[in-house]
Design an enzyme around this catalytic site. Structure first.
Site, PDB file in Angstrom:
ATOM      1  N   SER A 141       2.712  -1.175   4.067  1.00 29.27           N
ATOM      2  CA  SER A 141       3.917  -0.348   4.172  1.00 29.27           C
ATOM      3  C   SER A 141       3.541   1.102   3.936  1.00 29.27           C
ATOM      4  O   SER A 141       2.609   1.393   3.175  1.00 29.27           O
ATOM      5  CB  SER A 141       4.960  -0.777   3.139  1.00 29.27           C
ATOM      6  N   TYR A 155       7.248  -2.387  -5.496  1.00 30.22           N
ATOM      7  CA  TYR A 155       6.900  -2.824  -4.133  1.00 30.22           C
ATOM      8  C   TYR A 155       5.789  -1.939  -3.573  1.00 30.22           C
ATOM      9  O   TYR A 155       4.818  -2.430  -2.977  1.00 30.22           O
ATOM     10  CB  TYR A 155       8.145  -2.753  -3.255  1.00 30.22           C
TER      11      TYR A 155
END
Length: 246
Positions: A141, A155
């Site tokens: 990501s 995250y």
């Protein structure tokens, strides 16, 4: 030589489902790993079979080594590819306000899950372990380098770990016929935002993206397919950013 066989975790929705569809069009047989939505996984399998490849859905928790083993042990044969895509954010907010159980789940699914799947891929694909070689793509990501403050720092930390996994494992498996790369999407229209309790997040933060819009899963999948294929034969240890300039 038969068709490549690729395992896609989190394959029933979002980027995973788009990747399965793109792999099927490229001639890959596919194992569609899913966590809970069997009906969605069945639709993804049916769509793949409709273009002439073999496909099977396997319910699996990527944090459970026994489930991971089952993903790699279907009747379709020994996998030559892995897309470690399963992931979740689960919560939006400051780290100080994020429950410990949420932190633990996010770290386990996004990082431990990727590590366990890559571990199994190494075991079955490495030529020095009797495998035929292959390729791995981990879905990272843009959060891994941006940090995602006030949203999901935990995250982002997990995805930074995924980037390190790509770099290290690529070097570890370079002489064993296995390439390892990553794809780092940015803001993409999937239900991961709804799962975190903020279905409107995509439209709210689009202004951050230099290209001025969110991406679509179908715009991420081609990067994954390319990295798995022969045209990327000299590419390993790379995290390819597909994030609209973010």
């Amino acid at each position: 030589m038969g068709a490549p066989l690729t395992v896609v975790t989190g394959g029933s929705r979002g980027i995973g489902a788009a990747t399965v569809a793109a792999l099927a069009r490229a001639g890959h047989d596919v194992v569609v790993g899913y966590r809970s939505d069997g009906a969605a996984a069945a639709r993804v399998v049916a769509d793949a079979e409709a273009v002439g490849v073999r496909a099977v859905a396997v319910r699996a928790d990527v944090t459970d080594p026994a489930d991971v083993d089952r993903l790699f042990a279907t009747d379709l044969g020994t996998p030559t590819g892995l897309v470690a895509n399963a992931g979740l954010t689960a919560h939006l907010g400051d780290l100080a306000d994020t429950p410990v159980d949420v932190v633990r789940t996010v770290l386990e699914v996004n990082l431990l899950g990727a590590v366990l799947c890559c571990r199994r891929a190494a075991q079955v694909m490495a030529t020095d372990r009797g495998g035929a070689g292959g390729a791995v793509v981990c879905i990272s990501s843009s959060a891994a380098t941006l940090g995602s403050p006030h949203e999901y720092v935990h995250y982002a930390a997990a995805k930074a770990g995924v980037d390190a996994l790509v770099v290290g494992l690529a070097k570890e498996l370079a002489a064993s016929g296995v390439r390892v790369n990553g794809v780092a999407p940015g803001l993409v229209r999937t239900d991961i935002h709804t799962g975190a309790g903020d279905p409107g997040r995509v439209d709210r933060v689009t202004g951050r993206v230099p290209l001025g819009r969110a991406g679509e899963p179908d715009e991420i999948a081609p990067a994954v397919v390319w990295l798995l294929g022969p045209d990327a034969g000299y590419v390993s240890g790379t995290v390819l950013r597909v994030a609209g300039g973010l």
